[in-house]
Design a protein around this motif. Structure first.
Motif: not given
Length: 484
Positions: A2, A380, A400-406
């Motif tokens: 991540a 994703q 960017n997507k909020e809270n995206f970590t993958d």
């Protein structure tokens, strides 16, 4: 895996200034015992750098990396795949990129006895060490005085019988003239300039951070340039550069000339381009010899290399690439080493470049890897930036997507199951406009180049067993913990 990397406006790691200092315990040229020394790297974009370019926007800094990466790739292609009579390489965008950004590292040192201050570009793909000398018939401007051989008590011209003066070789640039060795070195068929002068020897004094210029010195073979032409990369109103210091596999390079003293070893650990590591206060060490330390517990991944023909770069035996856990399954031979082809490691290239046309197989490596990355992010449910919505030169950019970590990671698979994993957080550039881009570029030439962006938080150790063979060891490390 991540994370995604954020870049502060104030610093970009690639453009650095090298000031040599350290534990130089060895003396003149006759010493054979091993010892070490360290190069201290200061960011080019730091206000403390003599090459500080002034305030640039974040996007401008990122686009500089792309411009220079492409310029270096074109230079390699020209070197190996263009005939001497060719009139190609007239694209001004490459010339401008080189002129603006060619100074990756600068080594400050003194030459001769008494020592005269010089500044050399440190180039891991170059061989000959050279500096401008008096009488300078035709030279580019430099701020520091030009080295005067007559003012040095230890300067000497090299006779033709010197082992480094291989003027009998067909492709060499040395000539025997009046019993002395001279050289005529051109860069890319003279299109990017040339340096002509006397093959010479004198003492190089490196900078010690504690005591300044001490008695530590090396008697080295170098070029004393009396005539330079078209070297636009050095043309600048505040230019301090006087020449080049080579660090490749050639017997003429600094590391090769000092091979016995440094046991053929040098190493560096690439500090992440992260806002938590401000480069204007935290420098990157570049170690030689005894200063190269192997890990106590971690076992480094080791990849052998061998010199390929007349090419002196570091060619590694890459077999495949995978995105996340998905292999590309490239045909055997896609990355076979050959001059100007295959897979090389280049610590002076900013961004990794994947070939679009592997010579033996014709495979578009870049397209295959990009397709896998595109498919991954489609799963994703990330929104791509297309056409005019993408202000960069990178092909894959996403909102960017909020809270995206993958985020996706890449693995380079070498012979004997040696896997070099690029962590997901070192795969992307995050822009302030609310989007990120995958930091990969395509190369129209047949070569794939592992650039510094994919070396972050990786300690990389070069160990030459002789002039033609050696190995490179890699292991993950917290490079920011390196201190002087």
């Amino acid at each position: 895996m991540a994370g995604i990397q954020k870049f502060p406006v104030r610093s970009v790691f690639l453009y650095l200034v090298l000031i040599i200092f350290s534990k130089l315990s060895f003396g003149g040229s006759s010493s054979k015992h091993s010892s070490g020394f360290r190069l201290k790297l200061i960011p080019r974009d730091s206000p403390k750098s003599p090459l500080y370019p002034g305030n640039l926007t974040h996007l401008e800094k990122m686009e500089r990396l792309i411009d220079f990466t492409k310029a270096k790739a074109e230079l390699r292609r020209m070197r190996f795949h263009t005939s001497p009579s060719s009139s190609m390489f007239d694209d001004e965008k490459y010339i401008v990129a080189l002129r603006r950004q060619a100074f990756y590292y600068i080594a400050e040192m003194k030459l001769g006895i008494p020592g005269q201050l010089i500044y050399l570009v440190l180039d891991t793909t170059a061989d000959l060490i050279w500096t401008q000398c008096e009488p300078c018939v035709h030279c580019f401007d430099q701020e520091a005085p030009i080295f005067d051989p007559k003012a040095s008590m230890t300067y000497s011209r090299v006779p033709c019988r010197d082992r480094h003066c291989s003027y009998g070789n067909e492709n060499d640039y040395f000539t025997c003239l009046g019993g002395y060795c001279t050289y005529n070195l051109t860069y890319n068929n003279s299109l990017l300039g040339s340096t002509i002068g006397s093959s010479s020897r004198d003492y190089f004094h490196f900078y010690d951070d504690t005591s300044g210029y001490s008695s530590t010195k090396f008697n080295l073979f170098f070029g004393c340039s009396n005539y330079t032409t078209n070297l636009s990369m050095f043309i600048d109103p505040q230019n301090i550069i006087s020449g080049v210091m080579g660090l490749n596999l050639s017997p003429l390079s600094l590391n090769s000339q000092l091979k016995d003293r440094i046991q053929g070893k040098f190493a560096y650990c690439v500090i992440p381009w992260d806002e938590n590591f401000p480069f204007d206060v935290h420098a990157l060490p570049f170690d030689f010899g005894d200063d190269v330390v192997l890990p106590q517990r971690k076992i480094p991944m080791e990849v052998s290399y061998a010199k390929v023909g007349d090419a002196n770069e570091y060619y590694l035996d890459l077999r495949d690439i995978s995105v996340a856990d998905s292999h590309c399954f490239f045909v055997f031979g896609t990355f076979d080493p050959a001059p100007g082809e295959g897979f090389i490691l280049d610590s002076t290239s900013p961004i990794t470049m994947l070939t679009k046309n592997a010579t033996k197989t014709g495979i578009n490596v870049y397209d295959k890897v990009i397709t896998k990355l595109r498919n991954y992010y489609q799963l994703q449910h990330l929104s791509p930036l297309l056409g005019p919505d993408n202000p960069t030169n990178y092909e894959l950019c996403y909102k960017n997507k909020e809270n995206f970590t993958d985020f996706a990671w890449i693995t380079y698979h070498f012979r004997k199951s040696a896997d070099y994993v690029v962590d997901a957080k070192f795969m992307n550039i995050n822009y302030s406009g609310g989007f990120f881009c995958v930091a990969l570029l395509g190369n129209d030439g047949p070569q794939t180049v592992l650039g510094l962006f994919h070396m972050q938080n990786m300690r990389i150790i070069h160990h030459a067993t002789d002039f033609d063979h050696g190995s490179i060891q890699f292991y993950p490390a917290d490079c920011a913990e390196d201190h002087f």
